[in-house]
Design a protein around this motif. Structure first.
Motif: not given
Length: 567
Positions: A194-214
């Motif tokens: 996630a950190a490498k994706i954010k850095a490579h795409y300069k904040g235009k792509r993001h990865m984080f934990i899924g939002r779940s009804s658990n």
């Protein structure tokens, strides 16, 4: 049962939307009848597989030839498992008793029991964004949504607070934040990627934990305990840790004393009064003894799931509307949508051989849509998001000597040297008028009722999108340092996303839509439809949270109108 089978409201279907409708209407003081076509499944008591391991099943949760014969549709994909159709937890509809016709292939996975697919859903819970409600109008696709994001945002909040959605606030317009319980944690590899994706795409792509009804914190007011990281949600959760009819909405509806619940009741049609231009009730067949009943009510909520609610409307044909109640626009049954998926990429991650996994997290990562946002323009409309995650399996299947005996036992204590990371895309499907369901003129079900005929396909827009869905996944993983990245497109048939939507869509004009902006049938304003059939477009996010929000909104409106004697 009250005299003359008279209620203030009837709710048809007990899944995610039906349970919410029953809760909201009973809490507002209405006497409500909740009708479920399938069998009873009691919370905790009937979760008989919830503590079983794979070796507790005769075929190790595999698929036998007899199962393939009995479930010719389910066998096409992952939902067919021994644990989901055995005598203790048979939660998929009997395909021989409930057939349908495929003019074109459509994989229809149905759960006919109390709670419906609220016991079987993937629990991913995301809001539509502002562009999702505007895109049809701006692009000249289908019809305009009669609501905008700002109108539904408070109802998203209401639904999130009640259901309990775990997640993290990211401050993104493309995936609006909500009312979250603490989010689950990404593992070490996911955090690094996630950190490498954010850095490579300069904040235009993001990865984080899924939002779940658990839920990650207890909800004692609902008698629900936080998630225990067992990842056995599909077997029923005795802790009530994920949102379902059994764990959340039904107990509160019953607590009011205003709910009557009837199972094994198949709603055959709506009873319509031509003079009053209102539905007066429903005609029902008992699934066990085949007897017919009529139940009466001032308002009716159809929440039987997209295709079944539409089937009820179609089967409620009169001399006024031979195509069914709500068919005056010629849109009833049309505009079928799903989410197309089963393509993406995966690879190997080095450098984490000293890191391990703990527990069985019931959600993965999420990468929100980035295509056709702001200045990015592709040769197709709309976009897609990714779900997936990182894991560290043992890779023993590649070592023949480790398949039996002491060597296997020893090897099981050692993890694989490298981790793996994979993401799979879920893409938006446009609402095409020619993608439709209709009543078969020839085939009938066990009860002599006409079955549905499916005529649905993905078109050029979705096919073009799938190339990006696959290649963008590989590009991102490679940019994040993942090794030996492989792309795949496993093929997709409509229905496999189990997100069927759109067959009784909302709109601003009765000439081009089935429902108005309050989920009312234009032709019978005391009939509300709040399952996936009301959807005017699909977005690329999981839709159930949107169903909950619109159901709560429609319930408040219905009660207000009832008090004004407008219904």
């Amino acid at each position: 049962m009250p005299e003359n089978n008279q209620f203030d409201a009837i709710v048809v279907g007990s899944g995610i939307s039906g349970g919410m409708a029953a809760k909201e209407l009973t809490e507002k003081g209405l006497k409500v009848l909740l009708l479920e076509r399938g069998k009873m499944l009691e919370h905790i008591k009937d979760y008989k597989n919830t503590a079983k391991e794979i070796w507790d099943f005769p075929h190790r949760n595999g698929v036998t030839q007899q199962m393939k014969e009995d479930y010719p549709v389910l066998k096409r994909d992952y939902p067919l498992k021994e644990s989901l159709i055995d005598k203790d937890w048979n939660v998929w509809a009997n395909e021989k008793e409930n057939p349908y016709v495929e003019k074109k292939r459509f994989d229809w996975y149905r759960g006919y029991h109390l709670g419906g697919r609220s016991l079987l859903w993937g629990r991913q819970s995301y809001r539509f964004n502002k562009w999702d409600f505007e895109a049809n109008a701006k692009e000249g696709i289908a019809v305009d949504w009669p609501v905008r994001y700002d109108e539904i945002a408070p109802w998203y909040s209401y639904a999130e607070k009640f259901a309990g959605i775990s997640g993290t606030k990211e401050g993104l317009e493309v995936l609006p934040d909500g009312e979250f319980l603490p989010g689950m944690e990404m593992n070490c590899v996911e955090k690094d990627v996630a950190a490498k994706i954010k850095a490579h795409y300069k904040g235009k792509r993001h990865m984080f934990i899924g939002r779940s009804s658990n839920i990650t914190q207890p909800k004692p007011e609902q008698n629900r305990v936080n998630c225990q990281y067992r990842n056995r949600c599909w077997y029923g959760c005795p802790f009530g840790a994920y949102f379902s009819t059994q764990s959340a909405t039904l107990p509160l509806a019953m607590k009011t004393g205003n709910l009557t619940l009837e199972v094994n009741k198949i709603v055959k049609s709506l009873v319509y009064d031509k003079d009053k231009k209102r539905a007066t009730g429903v005609e029902v067949i008992d699934a066990v003894d085949n007897k017919t009943y009529v139940y009466n009510a001032k308002i009716i909520f159809l929440c039987a799931s997209t295709f079944n609610s539409t089937w009820i409307l179609m089967n409620s044909a009169t001399d006024i509307w031979p195509g069914g109640l709500g068919s005056s626009s010629n849109e009833l049954g049309h505009n079928v949508m799903d989410h197309h998926f089963r393509c993406g990429a995966g690879g190997r991650v080095e450098g984490f051989s000293d890191k391990y996994l703990y527990g069985r997290r019931p959600t993965g990562i999420y990468v929100p849509r980035f295509r056709n946002i702001y200045d990015d323009k592709r040769d197709y409309l709309r976009g897609f998001g990714y779900q997936g995650g990182a894991d560290r399996d043992r890779g023993l299947s590649t070592i023949a000597e480790f398949t039996i005996g002491e060597e296997l036992k020893s090897a099981l204590s050692e993890p694989a040297q490298d981790w793996s990371m994979g993401i799979m895309a879920f893409g938006e499907m446009l609402p095409y008028h020619e993608n439709k369901i209709s009543l078969s003129k020839e085939k009938k079900d066990k009860w002599g009722l006409p079955v549905l005929e499916m005529d649905v396909e993905i078109k050029e827009n979705e096919k073009k999108m799938r190339a990006d869905m696959m290649n963008d996944a590989a590009e991102m993983l490679t940019a994040a340092g993942v090794k030996d990245v492989n792309t795949y497109d496993a093929g997709y048939a409509p229905g496999q996303g189990i997100h069927e939507m759109g067959t009784a869509r909302m709109g601003r004009d009765p000439k081009t839509s089935v429902l108005n902006g309050n989920n009312q049938v234009w032709d019978a304003p005391n009939v509300f439809v709040t399952d996936g059939s009301f959807m005017t477009s699909a977005s690329c996010v999981n839709p159930s949270l949107t169903y909950l929000a619109f159901t709560a909104r429609a319930a408040e409106f219905a009660v207000s109108e009832l008090k004004k004697q407008n219904l």
